[in-house]
Structure formats: structure tokens, C-alpha cells
Write an enzyme that holds these catalytic residues in place. Structure first.
Site, PDB file in Angstrom:
ATOM      1  CG  HIS A  62     -13.628   9.438  17.051  1.00 19.45           C
ATOM      2  ND1 HIS A  62     -12.402   9.783  17.583  1.00 19.45           N
ATOM      3  CD2 HIS A  62     -13.367   8.472  16.145  1.00 19.45           C
ATOM      4  CE1 HIS A  62     -11.454   9.043  17.027  1.00 19.45           C
ATOM      5  NE2 HIS A  62     -12.009   8.237  16.146  1.00 19.45           N
ATOM      6  CD  GLU A 106      -8.484  -2.269  13.292  1.00 18.35           C
ATOM      7  OE1 GLU A 106      -9.176  -1.246  13.234  1.00 18.35           O
ATOM      8  OE2 GLU A 106      -7.508  -2.480  12.539  1.00 18.35           O
ATOM      9  N   GLY A 139     -12.699  -6.410   7.100  1.00 19.29           N
ATOM     10  CA  GLY A 139     -14.052  -5.861   7.111  1.00 19.29           C
ATOM     11  C   GLY A 139     -14.936  -6.405   6.008  1.00 19.29           C
ATOM     12  CG  ASP A 156     -12.979   5.244  12.119  1.00 16.75           C
ATOM     13  OD1 ASP A 156     -12.455   6.091  11.373  1.00 16.75           O
ATOM     14  OD2 ASP A 156     -12.668   5.113  13.319  1.00 16.75           O
ATOM     15  CB  THR A 158      -6.517   3.830   6.564  1.00 12.01           C
ATOM     16  OG1 THR A 158      -6.713   2.693   5.729  1.00 12.01           O
ATOM     17  CG2 THR A 158      -6.154   3.375   7.954  1.00 12.01           C
ATOM     18  N   PRO A 163      -4.497  -0.163   2.851  1.00 11.20           N
ATOM     19  CG  PRO A 163      -4.139  -0.863   5.039  1.00 11.20           C
ATOM     20  CD  PRO A 163      -3.599   0.049   3.991  1.00 11.20           C
TER      21      PRO A 163
END
Lengths: 285, 383
Positions: A62, A106, A139, A156, A158, A163
Site C-alpha cells: 500500500h 469499489e 471501475g 488496486d 485483483t 473480475p
């Protein structure tokens, strides 16, 4: 004999964790989410058989995904986070007092709820920061529809099997570019190149026609196994990556942030790429 | 094989639940699993989920320690419901959509079967994450269902495909074959093992990437109306052939029918009768569009009997739909039956309920599970 969980990212190689306690598991839907306690890494969150984040080493990821572009830019006022439901990126962006507005998009409210409940240290109260504006949306849809402009976009996501796939597309990068203020920066999680060189090569190919300056920087995150993790870097301001250590130090000091992994020296050094990677992205002199 | 339930128990279940019924016995599944284990020591089994994709089957075989052979994303959803360790699964459909591959990887199943160049190329983007089995085809005139027509490369292509995979940077773990379902003799298994052994040796001479796995498929026969060798006898020559393999080779198999066929019976009622051309016709409340669908799709001839005893007459047993193909038994000796009498089909676990349809909007046979093991929900994958 303790219970164990084995990552299924690769067929012939992998990491395994002993489980001291399971906090949450949902496996009946289209994805499998597991949050458990491991004595070495603390709380571990795994999605679809792949470690997403752990309490112990998340700061490396992060901090590097956030502070490298923020410190390099030096005057980010408006930041956009795509994904990042665990809140770690939001927490790090919030540390920068100069940032006036932070939008986080998100796709799944449940991820945020789950992370706030079981990984509270990731967001560490950042979701209550008045500068944070949380949007629950896809997004790509958001960035295609918005007329807002940002100084920094952080993707950020996956990994691209699930997805997160669309967040590795030319379409997404092109829309990001449109939403950046002049001199703005896009950074994106880009996998572990020693294991998944295709991801870096694919991203390089997609960024090259869109941005004046594109590159990758790296950090070793223990639970993203197989070597260093790479982050894509894309901007039209070539000066940002060329910044001297002195400039970076000045910006870092001015930001007033405290970091555990990030230092100006690491910032500079993280852009030093191994030969095989330079070769793969066509940047070897 | 003695049925797992006596007539009195069948009658009382029929009274309790009504017909048509599909009785599924978990104890039988477990004993079938154990007997296959004893017959093929050292072989790891992956239950072919397609044979009977039912929760009780998954739960029982998972507790037995079986892995699972999957062929679709729907089967993955079923396994997800039971928290099956994806490391104990293999995806064996030789032809896949990109979406199937992704679903499988997201589940955590990383072993796939390929049998041709085009399919190999589909895995290129995923090559760092996967292990492949190359399926080789061996035509089998002895099998009731010969699977070699549709899938598998001919043995002569194997080396070329193995080298191509290596050139493309893909990890082929080993070879697989499926000599056909309900194989009457072990000869073809033995032949296929020997041929694969030869291919593996030949490949080892030219490549520094050793093959580690041999998947001997399924095909282990069960006794329907026709006699077949018992499993120990059937497997003895297989073991002899497997013993010649290099010690490093991990042998796996994909039994479906053998594990579940004997574990289910169909209980139907006679709903009507007539006499046609001197033969008694009895109409049942399930037929070939229901659990007897295996008669059509699987070419299976199930042992069928009535609970009522008596002097036997030639009879025809017909299913409940309006279609004339819906005949369970064309020519069978039966006592004189009356509406309400029960007719029992045995050895009905494999490719029966799995291929039932809803034709005529008839209600499917109700599945009643017997001797289900206690649900010890394995929350996470125990390594």
C-alpha cells in the site's frame, strides 16, 4: 496437526499457511472469500484461492502503490482509487494532508464492509475521513462516465483472471488518461513479473501508445510470492520519474507523512528494473 | 451385487414419500470406493462428477478422501458448495471455452486436459499457472460407450504435441486416456497403459521436462444384466502394467459409474395396464425421459423387477410420457401386476438422474438419500 490453507495460484508451486482461526468464509457464491489468522502474517484475506492482503506485509504494497506517485507528483489535490476495497490505499492517501478530495470506486460494498470488520487496521478509520467519497460502481463504468479530472489514479485491482480483468484493458487505460489533469499519474498493481511476465508485457504494450512516459517499479511483498511485485507507472510528465533524490526528499519532507517501508531512497531504487524485465518491455538500452 | 435395501424397506419408503422415487445409498458408495482402492493400490481417484452430480455423493466421496473430476463450471459450483479442496480436482473436458478455464482457475483447479493443438494454444495466456494432461485416444470395441471417437489425439501425435507444449512454455504433467465407459475386459486399459508408458519413455529420451502423471480414466465395469469381471480380477492386469511404470509416475483415475451405479435404485408405481399383441403392458410413473434416461444416453440395460411375486408372463414396461420411445423394458418376464404395484430398477446411480429431463412437464423422481454420513463441514481445505 494444524489446519492449513494452500494458495492455488500456480499448479506446480505455491505457499501454504497454517490457520489458527477462521474469521470469515464464503464459498457458496461465485467467489470464495476467506479471512483467517496466521501466526506469521496475522489476518490473511484470500479470494478465489489467492492471497489478496495480509495484516503483516500489506504496508509494503500500500505504501509503494500510494507514496511513489504522490511524492513524485508533489501536489496531488484530487486522487481516484479504483478497487482497493480493503481500505489500505485510502488510508495511505489520507496521510497526505495536501490531498483535498479522494474518490474511491469499489465494485462491491461487501468487500468494504468485510474489510472494515475483519481487517480494520487496513483502513484505520480512513473511510470516515471527510475527504473520502466512496462510490460503489464498476471501475470502467465510472471512469467512462465521469467528467471529473484527477491528479492521480491508483488501480488496486485483483488479478486479471477474475473480475479485475477489465482493469488491465487498453480501454480502461485510455479512459484513465482522459481523466488525468495535465501532469497527472496513473499507477496500477501489475502482478509478479518473474511468475507472470505476460502481465507486464501486456500492460507495457497497452500503455505505450497512450502515455509520454510509462514504466514499472517494484517492491518485494512476501505473500505475493515468486519475486518482486511490479507496479505500472504512466504519465505525460517525464520529469516525475526523472526526479532526483534531493527533490524526492524535499517532497517527502513537505508531505509530513510517516512510512514504514517507503523511503526516498527506495522510491528512486524501485524504478531500477532487472535485465529480463527491461528486455521484456523493450526498454533495455 | 446385493441391493442395499430389502423389499419391505422399499415399500415403506414408497408409502412415506410416494413414487417415483430415486433411492441413493451413501454406504454403498463408500464400499464401492473402498473396493476400488483395494483393487488399485496407490492410485488416486477423482470421482467423475457428471455420473451423478448430487450433494450427498460429493459429501460422501469427499469424506472418503476422493478427489473430483470436473467438466463444467456448473460442476465447479457444486463443488464450491461443499468446500471441496480445489487442489483435489482436475478439469478433464478436452474442449473448453476461455470462460471455463477462467472459472476453473478462480476455483483453484489448475490441472486441465488437452488433446489437440488448438486447445493447447488456449492455455498459452495461463501457462504459468497450469499443469496439463495430454489425452490420447485408444479405440475400444469392448466398451459399451466408446469415448475415443470424440476425444483424444492418436498415439502417433502425442510426441509432437508434447514437444509443441514444451516449446510454448507449457507444463504438461502427463498423459491421460479414457478407454470408454463400462469396459467389459481390461485388455484395452492394459494396452493403453503400455502405449502411454512407451510414449513417456520416448519423450524422456528427448526432453529434460519429465512427465509425472498418468491418468488411466474410468471405465471400471459394474454388473447390470450382463456379467462382468469383478473389480479385483479386472484390475489385476492393470496393476501388472502399472507396476512397470517409472516409480516417479503418479497414477490417477476418474471412476464415475463404478462408484455410484450400485448406490441407487429407482422405485416406480404401475399407473396403468393394457394388453397389446398378447403381451402385458405396464405403464410406470418414470421412464426414459426420467431416471431411465441412461437406457438411451448410456446404453444401459438395468435389472428391473416387481416387488410382487408370481407366475411370470411376457411384459413390456413403458414410461409415463406420450412418446413411443419411452419404453423401460421391451421384453421382460413379469408377474401379473396391478396399478399401484411397485417396480424397482437396480444399479441406477450412474448417468440416470444426471440425464433426466422435464419432458411432458412431469415431476422428476424424488431423490431420497439413505445412510448419509454426518456433515462434518470441512470449512477450509485441509492440506
Amino acid at each position: 496437526m494444524t489446519r492449513a490453507w494452500a494458495e492455488t495460484l500456480y499448479d506446480a508451486y505455491g505457499q501454504q499457511f497454517s490457520i489458527d482461526k477462521i474469521y470469515f468464509e464464503s464459498g457458496t457464491g461465485h467467489q470464495h472469500l476467506l479471512i483467517f489468522h496466521n501466526s506469521v502474517f496475522g489476518r490473511v484475506m484470500a479470494l478465489d484461492g489467492v492471497v489478496q492482503t495480509t495484516q503483516k506485509d500489506e504496508f509494503i504494497y500500500h505504501e509503494m502503490l500510494t507514496h511513489v506517485p504522490l511524492v513524485a507528483h508533489g501536489r496531488v489535490l484530487r486522487a481516484l482509487i479504483i478497487g482497493g476495497g480493503d481500505g489500505g490505499i485510502l488510508r495511505e492517501v489520507c496521510k497526505h494532508r495536501c490531498v483535498e478530495q479522494i474518490t474511491q470506486v469499489e465494485i462491491d460494498q461487501a468487500v468494504i464492509d468485510m474489510a472494515r470488520k475483519y481487517l480494520p487496521a487496513h483502513s484505520d478509520g480512513a473511510y470516515d475521513d471527510p475527504r473520502a467519497n466512496i462510490v460503489i460502481a464498476d471501475g470502467v463504468d465510472f471512469i467512462s462516465g465521469t467528467s471529473e479530472k484527477f491528479d492521480l489514479i491508483i488501480s488496486d485491482s485483483t488479478d486479471p483472471i477474475g473480475p479485475g480483468e477489465v482493469l488491465f484493458s487498453s480501454n480502461f487505460y485510455e479512459k484513465c488518461r482522459r481523466c488525468l489533469n495535465p501532469g497527472g499519474v496513473l499507477v496500477a498493481q501489475n502482478g509478479v513479473p518473474f511468475m507472470q511476465l505476460d502481465e507486464v508485457v501486456g500492460t507495457a504494450r497497452k500503455l505505450a501508445p497512450l502515455f509520454q512516459d510509462w514504466y514499472f517499479y517494484t517492491a518485494a511483498v512476501p505473500t505475493y510470492i515468486g519475486g518482486v511485485m511490479s507496479f505500472a507507472w504512466a504519465t505525460d510528465d517525464r520529469k516525475l520519474r526523472a526526479a532526483t533524490l534531493e527533490q524526492i526528499c524535499d517532497n517527502y519532507k513537505a508531505s509530513g507523512i510517516r512510512t514504514r517501508y517507503y523511503t526516498p531512497e527506495i522510491h528512486r531504487a524501485s524504478f531500477a528494473l532487472p535485465g529480463y524485465l527491461l528486455e521484456a518491455i523493450g526498454k533495455r538500452e | 451385487m446385493t441391493p442395499f435395501l430389502g423389499d419391505a424397506a422399499i415399500q415403506s419408503l414408497a408409502e412415506e414419500y410416494g413414487t417415483p422415487l430415486f433411492l441413493l445409498d451413501c454406504k454403498t458408495m463408500e464400499s464401492q470406493y473402498r473396493s476400488l482402492q483395494r483393487a488399485l493400490l496407490g492410485v488416486d481417484f477423482y470421482y467423475a462428477v457428471k455420473a451423478l452430480p448430487h450433494d450427498a455423493v460429493i459429501r460422501t466421496l469427499n469424506l472418503c478422501g476422493a478427489g473430483f473430476d470436473i467438466a463444467s463450471s456448473g460442476e465447479i459450483s457444486l463443488l464450491r458448495r461443499h468446500y471441496i479442496n480445489p487442489r483435489s480436482t482436475i478439469h478433464t473436458h478436452p474442449i473448453k471455452k476461455n470462460r471455463d478455464i477462467r472459472d476453473s482457475l478462480r476455483f483453484g483447479c489448475t490441472t486441465f486436459v488437452v488433446d489437440n493443438r488448438e486447445e493447447l494454444k488456449k492455455f498459452h495466456p495461463f501457462r504459468h499457472r497450469i499443469g496439463l494432461l495430454l489425452r490420447i485416444s485408444f479405440p475400444n470395441p469392448d466398451a459399451v460407450v466408446d469415448l475415443s471417437q470424440k476425444f483424444g489425439c492418436v498415439p502417433g501425435e502425442a510426441l509432437e504435441l508434447l514437444h509443441l507444449a514444451r516449446k510454448l512454455g507449457m507444463h504438461v504433467k502427463g498423459l491421460s486416456f479414457h478407454v470408454g465407459s463400462q469396459s467389459r475386459t481390461p485388455a484395452m486399459h492394459v494396452h493403453a497403459i503400455e502405449q502411454c508408458h512407451a510414449i513417456m519413455q520416448e519423450y524422456a529420451n528427448h526432453a529434460d521436462t519429465p512427465l509425472s502423471t498418468l491418468d488411466i480414466g474410468g471405465g471400471f465395469p459394474v454388473r447390470y444384466c450382463e456379467d462382468v469381471p469383478d473389480i479385483e480380477k479386472f484390475c489385476a492386469p492393470l496393476n501388472a502394467a502399472l507396476n512397470k511404470l517409472d516409480d516417479n509416475i503418479h497414477v490417477i483415475a476418474e471412476p464415475g459409474r463404478y462408484l455410484v451405479a450400485a448406490a441407487a435404485m429407482s422405485v416406480t408405481s404401475v399407473t396403468g395396464k393394457s394388453v397389446r399383441n398378447g403381451r402385458n403392458w405396464y405403464y410406470l410413473d418414470d421412464g426414459v425421459y426420467g431416471v431411465y434416461s441412461g437406457k438411451i444416453f448410456d446404453h444401459a440395460d438395468y435389472p428391473v423387477r416387481s416387488i410382487r411375486q408370481g407366475v411370470l408372463f411376457p411384459a413390456c414396461l413403458a414410461g409415463p410420457t406420450c412418446d413411443s420411445i419411452d419404453i423401460v423394458k421391451e421384453d421382460i418376464a413379469m408377474p401379473l401386476l396391478a396399478p399401484g404395484d411397485l417396480v424397482v430398477g437396480e444399479m441406477m446411480g450412474a448417468y440416470t438422474a444426471a440425464t433426466s429431463t422435464d419432458f411432458n412437464s412431469l415431476v422428476r423422481s424424488r431423490i431420497v438419500v439413505l445412510n448419509e454420513p454426518k456433515d462434518t463441514r470441512a470449512v477450509v481445505h485441509i492440506a
